[in-house]
Design an enzyme around this catalytic site. Structure first.
Site, mmCIF file in Angstrom:
data_model
loop_
_atom_site.group_PDB
_atom_site.id
_atom_site.type_symbol
_atom_site.label_atom_id
_atom_site.label_comp_id
_atom_site.label_asym_id
_atom_site.label_seq_id
_atom_site.Cartn_x
_atom_site.Cartn_y
_atom_site.Cartn_z
ATOM 1 N N ILE A 149 0.856 -1.176 0.000
ATOM 2 C CA ILE A 149 0.000 0.000 0.000
ATOM 3 C C ILE A 149 0.895 1.231 0.000
ATOM 4 O O ILE A 149 1.595 1.493 0.980
ATOM 5 C CB ILE A 149 -0.906 0.063 1.260
ATOM 6 C CG1 ILE A 149 -1.481 -1.309 1.610
ATOM 7 C CG2 ILE A 149 -1.987 1.106 1.056
ATOM 8 C CD1 ILE A 149 -2.314 -1.943 0.549
ATOM 9 N N THR A 150 0.911 1.975 -1.090
ATOM 10 C CA THR A 150 1.715 3.205 -1.080
ATOM 11 C C THR A 150 0.977 4.258 -0.257
ATOM 12 O O THR A 150 -0.249 4.375 -0.325
ATOM 13 C CB THR A 150 1.995 3.724 -2.499
ATOM 14 O OG1 THR A 150 0.810 4.286 -3.066
ATOM 15 C CG2 THR A 150 2.523 2.611 -3.404
ATOM 16 N N GLY A 151 1.726 5.000 0.539
ATOM 17 C CA GLY A 151 1.091 5.961 1.436
ATOM 18 C C GLY A 151 0.258 5.279 2.499
ATOM 19 O O GLY A 151 -0.766 5.810 2.933
ATOM 20 N N ASN A 170 0.743 4.878 5.586
ATOM 21 C CA ASN A 170 0.943 5.319 6.965
ATOM 22 C C ASN A 170 -0.087 6.354 7.433
ATOM 23 O O ASN A 170 -0.101 6.710 8.610
ATOM 24 C CB ASN A 170 2.343 5.926 7.140
ATOM 25 C CG ASN A 170 2.554 7.142 6.253
ATOM 26 O OD1 ASN A 170 2.841 7.000 5.076
ATOM 27 N ND2 ASN A 170 2.408 8.344 6.795
ATOM 28 N N GLY A 199 -4.156 8.574 6.482
ATOM 29 C CA GLY A 199 -5.327 8.783 5.639
ATOM 30 C C GLY A 199 -5.982 7.502 5.180
ATOM 31 O O GLY A 199 -6.033 6.497 5.900
ATOM 32 N N TYR A 233 -4.320 19.236 -8.787
ATOM 33 C CA TYR A 233 -4.533 17.987 -8.050
ATOM 34 C C TYR A 233 -5.534 17.098 -8.783
ATOM 35 O O TYR A 233 -5.294 15.900 -9.003
ATOM 36 C CB TYR A 233 -5.028 18.269 -6.636
ATOM 37 C CG TYR A 233 -5.437 17.015 -5.905
ATOM 38 C CD1 TYR A 233 -4.484 16.142 -5.405
ATOM 39 C CD2 TYR A 233 -6.793 16.684 -5.738
ATOM 40 C CE1 TYR A 233 -4.856 14.968 -4.750
ATOM 41 C CE2 TYR A 233 -7.170 15.520 -5.093
ATOM 42 C CZ TYR A 233 -6.197 14.669 -4.593
ATOM 43 O OH TYR A 233 -6.567 13.507 -3.965
#
Length: 316
Positions: free
Chosen positions: A25-27, A29, A31, A181
């Site tokens: 899972i990228t990110g 850590n 949200g 974004y």
């Protein structure tokens, strides 16, 4: 994964077992990525958190273990804004196969000035899209070793009203952070769908699925101290919004289903059931702009040029 029949209703609280599977899972850590990792950790899988901040990854792993006593979770340092570091990051995972990756990590700026990665790419486009595009090249051998791997790309509802400007992918003209974004997430979604078309063309065992979390707010997200702390006041202020949106724990549901549900197929788009903003995960029609395969192909070629990555040689 074989524990679920495609005819059974999907229960977000009772996920199928995924023992012996390995998920990145990228990110992972913080949200939505944190909740994807937490939920997948309850299935018996080995969950790897990709994070550019090792200290935050340690905190997230401790939070997961406090809620899932049997969690098999570890971390790898992963900085998607530094393309030259990605090969080393993948090698440091020290796994012989990967059953799924959730391309979740992202940067969201809400005010100027415009910023760039060390490679000279606009920060959000360079991290959210180009970083995952390049990472996929290094992950592909591990994914191809698994019997039926999934690449799950997390887009955003914010992308639905955007259109790509292929002549200004780096948002140098009239820079607006929210638009940049949205376009970076739209680029990710184009990539996920185009990737699946190319995987199918070579009869690959790997499938590429696109998801989005709907409207996911911190104030409606349950506390996971010290990763996330929700005050009673914040919850009360935003409680009426729960009619339209949900928390980040629920925003994780489409990605989790895309990883685990055997009825999910490559090339599909999954999001929340109610107006695409909240609720249980379901398949939805691919957005009209994402059906333009000529834009997807041009973005693919531009991404190859900008990253120096050749994803044209996808293994079958």
């Amino acid at each position: 994964m074989s524990g679920m029949s495609s005819t059974q209703p999907w229960d977000v609280q009772r996920l199928p077992r995924a023992d012996d599977k390995v998920f990145l899972i990228t990110g992972g850590n913080a949200g939505i990525g944190y909740f994807v990792a937490e939920q997948l950790s309850g299935t018996g899988a080995t969950v790897v958190l990709g994070s550019r901040n090792p200290a935050k990854a340690e905190v997230a792993m401790a939070a997961i273990r406090s809620r899932v006593s049997s969690a098999r979770v570890r971390a790898v340092r992963l900085d998607l804004a530094d393309l030259s570091s990605l090969r080393t990051a993948v090698e440091s995972m020290e796994v012989d196969r990967l059953d799924a990756v959730v391309h979740n990590a992202g940067v969201a700026l809400d005010a100027p000035p415009r910023r760039e990665t060390g490679d000279g790419h606009e920060l959000m486009f360079g991290t959210n899209h180009l970083g995952h595009f390049a990472l996929t090249q290094w992950l592909m051998p591990l994914l191809s070793t698994a019997p039926a791997a999934r690449i799950v790309t997390t887009g955003s509802f914010a992308a639905k009203s955007e259109r790509l400007d292929l002549d200004d992918l780096h948002s140098r003209q009239g820079y607006r952070p929210k638009r940049a974004y949205g376009r970076s997430k739209l680029a990710q979604m184009y990539f996920g769908l185009e990737l699946d078309r190319r995987l199918r063309a070579v009869d690959s065992t790997v499938a590429s699925v696109v998801v989005h979390p709907g409207g996911a707010l911190d104030s409606l997200t349950p506390s996971r101290p010290p990763v996330h702390a929700r005050t009673t006041g914040a919850w009360l202020r935003m409680a009426p919004a729960a009619l339209l949106v949900h928390g980040k724990h629920a925003g994780a549901w489409p990605a989790v289903r895309a990883v685990l549900d055997p009825s999910v197929r490559g090339g599909q788009l999954w999001g929340p059931r109610i107006f695409g903003l909240r609720g249980k995960p379901c398949r939805e029609p691919v957005w009209s702009q994402l059906t333009d395969t000529s834009v997807a192909a041009r973005l693919w070629d531009a991404s190859c040029d900008l990253t120096g990555v050749d994803l044209g040689t996808i293994p079958g």
